[in-house]
Design a protein around this motif. Structure first.
Motif, PDB file in Angstrom:
ATOM      1  N   LEU A  43      64.295  15.540  10.596  1.00 43.99           N
ATOM      2  CA  LEU A  43      62.925  16.012  10.659  1.00 43.99           C
ATOM      3  C   LEU A  43      62.753  17.379  10.006  1.00 43.99           C
ATOM      4  O   LEU A  43      61.649  17.756   9.626  1.00 43.99           O
ATOM      5  CB  LEU A  43      62.444  16.082  12.116  1.00 43.99           C
ATOM      6  CG  LEU A  43      62.164  14.739  12.794  1.00 43.99           C
ATOM      7  CD1 LEU A  43      61.868  14.925  14.269  1.00 43.99           C
ATOM      8  CD2 LEU A  43      60.997  14.038  12.119  1.00 43.99           C
ATOM      9  N   GLY A 168      62.528  18.070  16.219  1.00 43.55           N
ATOM     10  CA  GLY A 168      61.069  18.122  16.205  1.00 43.55           C
ATOM     11  C   GLY A 168      60.506  19.144  17.171  1.00 43.55           C
ATOM     12  O   GLY A 168      59.550  19.862  16.854  1.00 43.55           O
ATOM     13  N   GLN A 302      56.381  11.578   8.784  1.00 44.56           N
ATOM     14  CA  GLN A 302      55.823  12.865   8.362  1.00 44.56           C
ATOM     15  C   GLN A 302      55.101  12.780   7.017  1.00 44.56           C
ATOM     16  O   GLN A 302      53.941  13.177   6.910  1.00 44.56           O
ATOM     17  CB  GLN A 302      56.949  13.908   8.270  1.00 44.56           C
ATOM     18  CG  GLN A 302      57.549  14.265   9.620  1.00 44.56           C
ATOM     19  CD  GLN A 302      58.620  15.328   9.486  1.00 44.56           C
ATOM     20  OE1 GLN A 302      58.343  16.517   9.421  1.00 44.56           O
ATOM     21  NE2 GLN A 302      59.862  14.888   9.436  1.00 44.56           N
ATOM     22  N   ARG A 307      52.109  12.973  10.054  1.00 45.61           N
ATOM     23  CA  ARG A 307      52.331  13.575  11.369  1.00 45.61           C
ATOM     24  C   ARG A 307      53.206  14.826  11.251  1.00 45.61           C
ATOM     25  O   ARG A 307      54.036  14.927  10.351  1.00 45.61           O
ATOM     26  CB  ARG A 307      52.989  12.571  12.316  1.00 45.61           C
ATOM     27  CG  ARG A 307      52.051  11.453  12.750  1.00 45.61           C
ATOM     28  CD  ARG A 307      52.770  10.410  13.597  1.00 45.61           C
ATOM     29  NE  ARG A 307      51.823   9.530  14.255  1.00 45.61           N
ATOM     30  CZ  ARG A 307      51.240   8.491  13.661  1.00 45.61           C
ATOM     31  NH1 ARG A 307      51.529   8.206  12.394  1.00 45.61           N
ATOM     32  NH2 ARG A 307      50.383   7.727  14.314  1.00 45.61           N
ATOM     33  N   ASP A 308      53.019  15.758  12.202  1.00 47.13           N
ATOM     34  CA  ASP A 308      53.871  16.940  12.197  1.00 47.13           C
ATOM     35  C   ASP A 308      55.210  16.588  12.842  1.00 47.13           C
ATOM     36  O   ASP A 308      55.361  15.515  13.438  1.00 47.13           O
ATOM     37  CB  ASP A 308      53.201  18.118  12.904  1.00 47.13           C
ATOM     38  CG  ASP A 308      52.943  17.858  14.384  1.00 47.13           C
ATOM     39  OD1 ASP A 308      53.660  17.039  15.003  1.00 47.13           O
ATOM     40  OD2 ASP A 308      52.021  18.477  14.940  1.00 47.13           O
ATOM     41  N   PRO A 309      56.230  17.462  12.715  1.00 55.83           N
ATOM     42  CA  PRO A 309      57.567  17.132  13.230  1.00 55.83           C
ATOM     43  C   PRO A 309      57.590  16.780  14.709  1.00 55.83           C
ATOM     44  O   PRO A 309      58.342  15.887  15.126  1.00 55.83           O
ATOM     45  CB  PRO A 309      58.373  18.410  12.943  1.00 55.83           C
ATOM     46  CG  PRO A 309      57.694  19.008  11.763  1.00 55.83           C
ATOM     47  CD  PRO A 309      56.240  18.719  11.950  1.00 55.83           C
ATOM     48  N   ALA A 312      56.251  13.252  15.237  1.00 58.36           N
ATOM     49  CA  ALA A 312      57.251  12.308  14.745  1.00 58.36           C
ATOM     50  C   ALA A 312      58.416  12.194  15.716  1.00 58.36           C
ATOM     51  O   ALA A 312      58.951  11.101  15.951  1.00 58.36           O
ATOM     52  CB  ALA A 312      57.745  12.742  13.370  1.00 58.36           C
TER      53      ALA A 312
END
Length: 496
Positions: A43, A168, A302, A307-309, A312
């Motif tokens: 990530l 994440g 991502q 999506r942000d870390p 995710a």
């Protein structure tokens, strides 16, 4: 790796049940870190890439060099621990691992980060074999020792699945270097408590390490993998072909040398036993597909879905939970339905889970991802704890040490090969879809003002993901068939 005879113990004192459990808890710390650091960068790669601007080849080496050095040095470090003391090499390796983690966290360039990851791999190669072999001193009772090894395996298998989630969470609050600094407090606990609760074991009757074998093993593995990655990234050319030939030649020399040594680093005769070969093949193929699935879906969540870390990472919880829970119960499943049936079931479930990822797309398919990754996680969780047990129980006691070393190496090598081979397959399919940059993240950065091109690039990446996970599924299902056919009789050999 772990010598069954001629081992001298220097225990820290009488080991009661409480001290043994505390010792096991301490030994689980390096296992979790080593396996977690295999996948914790999945990530972090998008933000790390934006900061350090590594080339496509450097990105793969950042991910791969750690696992390959661990795989190449595991058996060597296990043998070294038998000679200088397993607790000694555990603590020394923890120190090296910690120093390398700090260097990696503050690396100013991709080259420095690759070097730090290589140093982490050297330190990690000392932690796995020494921690597993020390369990024998903590738990002399066979049943208690089997339970402890099951817990050890669960943490090893679960750590790789938990890595992206930890990464994440850290990336949501800190910069990418935090995924390395998290190692420091854990290692400090190990260094502070380990000398007081862990017994020391060493052998006085072993000869010196065969250094040519060490050099040949590493000198063969790395060129082969580099050639495969280079061919996938740049196409087949004369340099990659020459490097591949050199690597295969060196590995051939390594195999020939092992056949003539009285104390080989790799006892090739073990592969004459079908159960042992099936266990090693299952761990190798399982880790290959798991590494590719984890890495490619992290990029998908991502870069494709936006999506942000943290988001995710949260979507990866079902698979991580399945791997860990079923790893804890894998031994009991084997006792109830039999080891052979357990391997077939585990490999089949993993293969089906990978195939379900064919349902994901650029604009949807999240339910397919959750269902597929979770089912695959159940299969991985059932298979991995069986590997160490079968690898040891299917060979004579005097060969148990070599069997453990090979099983651990297969885990690490499988993870690295999954990233190098299946990851390269996905990259090759992606780049064949159009005139894109070397990675999807780089394409998004360069062409942010061209939505149509980004849509096509995302579709190409998803196609590459489908191809790579399908190849992983075919390997898993093929291994399930081999497990079903090759182990019909408990004592079957490969020649049978």
């Amino acid at each position: 790796m772990t010598q069954v005879e001629a081992v001298r113990s220097e225990a820290v004192g009488p080991i009661g049940a409480g001290r043994a459990r505390l010792g096991l808890a301490v030994l689980l710390l390096p296992v979790l870190l080593v396996s977690m650091d295999i996948s914790v960068l999945f990530l972090a790669m998008p933000t790390l890439t934006a900061d350090l601007d590594p080339s496509a080849a450097q990105q793969l080496w950042i991910l791969d060099i750690y696992g390959f050095l661990i795989a190449g040095l595991l058996i060597t470090m296990g043998n070294l621990g038998d000679r200088i003391g397993r607790r000694n090499i555990l603590l020394a390796g923890a120190s090296v691992f910690g120093i390398a983690s700090v260097i990696a966290a503050f690396a100013p360039s991709a080259g420095v980060l690759i070097a730090a990851r290589a140093l982490m791999g050297i330190g990690g190669a000392t932690l796995l074999p020494s921690s597993l072999s020390l369990i024998s001193g903590l738990f002399p009772d066979a049943r208690a020792r089997a339970t402890a090894i099951g817990v050890w395996t669960a943490f090893f298998a679960g750590g790789s699945a938990v890595g992206p989630i930890i990464g994440g969470l850290l990336l949501h609050h800190f910069w990418w270097g935090a995924v390395f600094l998290i190692n420091i407090p854990v290692l400090l606990i190990l260094l502070a408590v380990g000398p007081f609760v862990l017994p020391e074991h060493r052998s006085d009757l072993l000869g010196p390490l065969d250094l040519p074998s060490v050099a040949l093993s590493i000198g063969g593995i790395l060129p082969v993998v580099y050639a495969v990655k280079h061919a996938a990234a740049e196409g087949v050319d004369a340099p990659s072909a020459v490097i591949l030939i050199v690597g295969v030649t060196v590995l051939t020399l390594f195999v020939r040398r092992q056949r003539h040594l009285e104390e080989p680093l790799l006892d090739l005769r073990l592969f004459g036993r079908a159960q042992f070969s099936v266990a090693i093949g299952s761990s190798l193929v399982g880790m290959m597909s798991l590494a590719a699935l984890s890495y490619l879906t992290s990029v998908y969540l991502q870069s494709v879905t936006g999506r942000d870390p943290l988001d995710a990472a949260l979507l990866g919880i079902p698979m991580a939970a399945a791997v860990f829970v079923f790893s804890m119960g894998g031994a009991r499943v084997g006792q109830r339905i039999g080891v052979r049936a357990s391997f077939v079931l585990a490999l089949f479930a993993s293969g089906v889970g990978n195939l379900l990822l064919l349902g994901i797309g650029v604009d949807g398919g999240l339910a397919w991802y959750i269902a597929g990754s979770t089912i695959a996680g159940v299969g991985y969780g059932l298979a991995f704890p069986l590997v160490s047990d079968v690898a040891v129980s299917s060979v004579p006691p005097e060969r148990a040490g070599s069997a453990v070393g090979i099983s651990e190496t297969s885990f690490e090598l499988g993870n690295a090969l999954g990233l190098a081979l299946l990851g390269s397959v996905a990259a090759l399919v992606f780049r064949s879809g159009g005139d894109y940059a070397s990675t999807l993240g780089e394409t998004i950065e360069r062409h942010a003002d061209d939505p149509a091109l980004l849509e096509r690039a995302s579709e190409s990446f998803v196609t590459g993901l489908h191809v790579a996970t399908s190849v992983g599924a075919v390997l898993l299902l093929g291994m399930a068939v081999i497990a079903l056919v090759a182990t019909r009789r408990p004592n079957a050999t490969t020649s049978d």
